[in-house]
Write a protein that holds these residues in place. Sequence first.
Motif, PDB file in Angstrom:
ATOM      1  N   VAL A  80      12.248   1.967  23.506  1.00 50.25           N
ATOM      2  CA  VAL A  80      13.629   1.583  23.199  1.00 50.25           C
ATOM      3  C   VAL A  80      14.115   2.331  21.963  1.00 50.25           C
ATOM      4  CG1 VAL A  80      15.145  -0.327  22.577  1.00 50.25           C
ATOM      5  CG2 VAL A  80      13.306  -0.694  24.243  1.00 50.25           C
ATOM      6  N   VAL A  81      13.269   2.417  20.947  1.00 51.54           N
ATOM      7  CA  VAL A  81      13.645   3.092  19.707  1.00 51.54           C
ATOM      8  C   VAL A  81      13.753   4.601  19.913  1.00 51.54           C
ATOM      9  CG1 VAL A  81      12.827   3.640  17.370  1.00 51.54           C
ATOM     10  CG2 VAL A  81      12.733   1.286  18.216  1.00 51.54           C
ATOM     11  N   GLU A  82      12.829   5.179  20.688  1.00 50.07           N
ATOM     12  CA  GLU A  82      12.852   6.616  20.995  1.00 50.07           C
ATOM     13  C   GLU A  82      12.705   6.782  22.506  1.00 50.07           C
ATOM     14  OE1 GLU A  82      13.484   9.166  19.249  1.00 50.07           O
ATOM     15  OE2 GLU A  82      13.198   8.587  17.142  1.00 50.07           O
ATOM     16  N   PRO A  83      13.806   6.973  23.243  1.00 52.91           N
ATOM     17  CA  PRO A  83      13.734   7.064  24.708  1.00 52.91           C
ATOM     18  C   PRO A  83      12.775   8.147  25.204  1.00 52.91           C
ATOM     19  CG  PRO A  83      15.998   6.732  24.020  1.00 52.91           C
ATOM     20  CD  PRO A  83      15.200   6.954  22.761  1.00 52.91           C
ATOM     21  N   THR A  84      12.555   9.198  24.440  1.00 53.30           N
ATOM     22  CA  THR A  84      11.624  10.245  24.883  1.00 53.30           C
ATOM     23  C   THR A  84      10.184   9.747  24.906  1.00 53.30           C
ATOM     24  OG1 THR A  84      11.428  11.113  22.621  1.00 53.30           O
ATOM     25  CG2 THR A  84      13.104  12.102  24.045  1.00 53.30           C
ATOM     26  N   TRP A  85       9.938   8.583  24.302  1.00 50.34           N
ATOM     27  CA  TRP A  85       8.589   8.012  24.292  1.00 50.34           C
ATOM     28  C   TRP A  85       8.324   7.108  25.489  1.00 50.34           C
ATOM     29  CZ3 TRP A  85       8.401   6.182  18.476  1.00 50.34           C
ATOM     30  CH2 TRP A  85       8.230   7.311  17.654  1.00 50.34           C
ATOM     31  N   GLU A 123       0.821  -1.210   0.000  1.00 47.81           N
ATOM     32  CA  GLU A 123       0.000   0.000   0.000  1.00 47.81           C
ATOM     33  C   GLU A 123       0.851   1.253   0.000  1.00 47.81           C
ATOM     34  OE1 GLU A 123      -3.460   2.146   2.721  1.00 47.81           O
ATOM     35  OE2 GLU A 123      -3.221  -0.030   2.730  1.00 47.81           O
ATOM     36  N   GLY A 124       1.961   1.244   0.748  1.00 45.38           N
ATOM     37  CA  GLY A 124       2.794   2.436   0.845  1.00 45.38           C
ATOM     38  C   GLY A 124       4.228   2.105   1.189  1.00 45.38           C
ATOM     39  N   ARG A 125       5.001   3.166   1.416  1.00 46.22           N
ATOM     40  CA  ARG A 125       6.424   2.998   1.694  1.00 46.22           C
ATOM     41  C   ARG A 125       6.673   2.351   3.050  1.00 46.22           C
ATOM     42  NH1 ARG A 125       9.468   7.534   2.109  1.00 46.22           N
ATOM     43  NH2 ARG A 125       7.674   8.828   2.642  1.00 46.22           N
ATOM     44  N   THR A 126       5.737   2.493   3.984  1.00 47.27           N
ATOM     45  CA  THR A 126       5.897   1.872   5.305  1.00 47.27           C
ATOM     46  C   THR A 126       5.939   0.356   5.181  1.00 47.27           C
ATOM     47  OG1 THR A 126       4.703   3.708   6.313  1.00 47.27           O
ATOM     48  CG2 THR A 126       4.938   1.696   7.618  1.00 47.27           C
ATOM     49  N   GLU A 127       4.959  -0.191   4.480  1.00 47.21           N
ATOM     50  CA  GLU A 127       4.918  -1.640   4.285  1.00 47.21           C
ATOM     51  C   GLU A 127       6.124  -2.131   3.497  1.00 47.21           C
ATOM     52  OE1 GLU A 127       0.857  -0.146   5.100  1.00 47.21           O
ATOM     53  OE2 GLU A 127       2.421   0.443   3.700  1.00 47.21           O
ATOM     54  N   ALA A 128       6.522  -1.364   2.486  1.00 43.71           N
ATOM     55  CA  ALA A 128       7.684  -1.755   1.679  1.00 43.71           C
ATOM     56  C   ALA A 128       8.955  -1.780   2.521  1.00 43.71           C
ATOM     57  CB  ALA A 128       7.842  -0.804   0.494  1.00 43.71           C
ATOM     58  N   ALA A 129       9.109  -0.806   3.414  1.00 47.20           N
ATOM     59  CA  ALA A 129      10.288  -0.770   4.283  1.00 47.20           C
ATOM     60  C   ALA A 129      10.291  -1.960   5.240  1.00 47.20           C
ATOM     61  CB  ALA A 129      10.319   0.540   5.069  1.00 47.20           C
ATOM     62  N   PHE A 130       9.122  -2.331   5.731  1.00 46.63           N
ATOM     63  CA  PHE A 130       9.017  -3.499   6.615  1.00 46.63           C
ATOM     64  C   PHE A 130       9.400  -4.779   5.870  1.00 46.63           C
ATOM     65  CE2 PHE A 130       6.336  -7.072   8.028  1.00 46.63           C
ATOM     66  CZ  PHE A 130       6.809  -7.233   9.317  1.00 46.63           C
ATOM     67  N   ARG A 145      10.050   5.629   8.928  1.00 53.44           N
ATOM     68  CA  ARG A 145      11.257   5.492   9.750  1.00 53.44           C
ATOM     69  C   ARG A 145      10.995   4.709  11.023  1.00 53.44           C
ATOM     70  NH1 ARG A 145      13.784   8.965  13.638  1.00 53.44           N
ATOM     71  NH2 ARG A 145      12.287  10.634  13.218  1.00 53.44           N
ATOM     72  N   HIS A 146      10.010   5.114  11.781  1.00 49.27           N
ATOM     73  CA  HIS A 146       9.766   4.456  13.058  1.00 49.27           C
ATOM     74  C   HIS A 146       9.123   3.086  12.891  1.00 49.27           C
ATOM     75  CE1 HIS A 146       9.877   8.738  14.754  1.00 49.27           C
ATOM     76  NE2 HIS A 146      10.908   8.103  15.266  1.00 49.27           N
ATOM     77  N   GLY A 147       8.247   2.941  11.898  1.00 48.84           N
ATOM     78  CA  GLY A 147       7.618   1.648  11.677  1.00 48.84           C
ATOM     79  C   GLY A 147       8.631   0.558  11.417  1.00 48.84           C
ATOM     80  N   ALA A 148       9.611   0.863  10.570  1.00 49.91           N
ATOM     81  CA  ALA A 148      10.656  -0.119  10.262  1.00 49.91           C
ATOM     82  C   ALA A 148      11.527  -0.402  11.474  1.00 49.91           C
ATOM     83  CB  ALA A 148      11.505   0.383   9.099  1.00 49.91           C
ATOM     84  N   ALA A 149      11.894   0.646  12.209  1.00 52.97           N
ATOM     85  CA  ALA A 149      12.796   0.473  13.350  1.00 52.97           C
ATOM     86  C   ALA A 149      12.127  -0.301  14.479  1.00 52.97           C
ATOM     87  CB  ALA A 149      13.274   1.837  13.845  1.00 52.97           C
ATOM     88  N   ILE A 150      10.872   0.005  14.775  1.00 55.80           N
ATOM     89  CA  ILE A 150      10.183  -0.658  15.878  1.00 55.80           C
ATOM     90  C   ILE A 150       9.889  -2.114  15.546  1.00 55.80           C
ATOM     91  CG2 ILE A 150       8.069  -0.677  17.259  1.00 55.80           C
ATOM     92  CD1 ILE A 150       8.041   2.427  16.826  1.00 55.80           C
ATOM     93  N   SER A 151       9.450  -2.375  14.322  1.00 52.91           N
ATOM     94  CA  SER A 151       9.166  -3.765  13.952  1.00 52.91           C
ATOM     95  C   SER A 151      10.437  -4.605  13.973  1.00 52.91           C
ATOM     96  CB  SER A 151       8.512  -3.823  12.573  1.00 52.91           C
ATOM     97  OG  SER A 151       9.320  -3.221  11.581  1.00 52.91           O
ATOM     98  N   ALA A 152      11.556  -4.021  13.555  1.00 54.52           N
ATOM     99  CA  ALA A 152      12.822  -4.756  13.605  1.00 54.52           C
ATOM    100  C   ALA A 152      13.212  -5.054  15.041  1.00 54.52           C
ATOM    101  CB  ALA A 152      13.919  -3.957  12.908  1.00 54.52           C
TER     102      ALA A 152
END
Length: 227
Positions: free
Chosen positions: A137-142, A4-11, A186-193
């Motif tokens: 873990v991916v974004e400590p401010t979260w 559907e989009g670049r998020t899914e493709a990055a995953f 960016r975050h979708g790929a990093a968090i799923s990994a």
Amino acid sequence: MVCEGRTEAAFVRGTLAATLATRRVLARPRVVRTSRHAAGGGLTRGRVLRFVRNTLRERVDVYVTTFFDLYGLPADFPGRSRSAGLVRPEDRAAVVEADLHGAVLREVECRRDRFLPHVQPYEFESLLFSDPSCFGVVEPTWLRFVEELKRARRSASTPEHINGGRDTHPSARLACLRRPRYKKVRHGAAISARIGIDRIRGECRHFDQWVRRLEALRGLRRGRRRG
């Protein structure tokens, strides 16, 4: 993999492809074209059928699958109206997949098993709720938002059952994230990994069933004619 989009493709590139490669399945994502110079988002019935049809016609030695969100599909999308009365999101996704399969086969003459549609309940971000602690873990401010995300996860039996309403679908739940805001690609790929494919599969049954079908694929004869 028609995404559907670049998020899914990055995953696919960053996480899923490596898993499939262990079963000798090579996964290559493609994002649905929305115009001559753009791709991603804005799925329509016509765009999807045309893009999948053209992909299937390129060569006969590949399988084609999809990676679309159930949330936000247009009203005229195959299976959308027929699935509207169903309660369970995985049942709704299965009806859309079945009707999309039939619509594509009416567009192009090919083996039925070459097209394996997948629709994710309710959307890609569902997968990220397989382990909400990874946001911090991916974004400590979260870190201060992790408990809120965990509550969202606990509100549903599985990540794929997190409500599909306008203000409560999975990516809407991420609106609480601040400094930085959640960026899908960016975050979708990093968090799923960070979560890892095994944890995601263990939490998300519909997703796991799709991956199992892909892992079981067998080679097709080479060529470039339709078939």
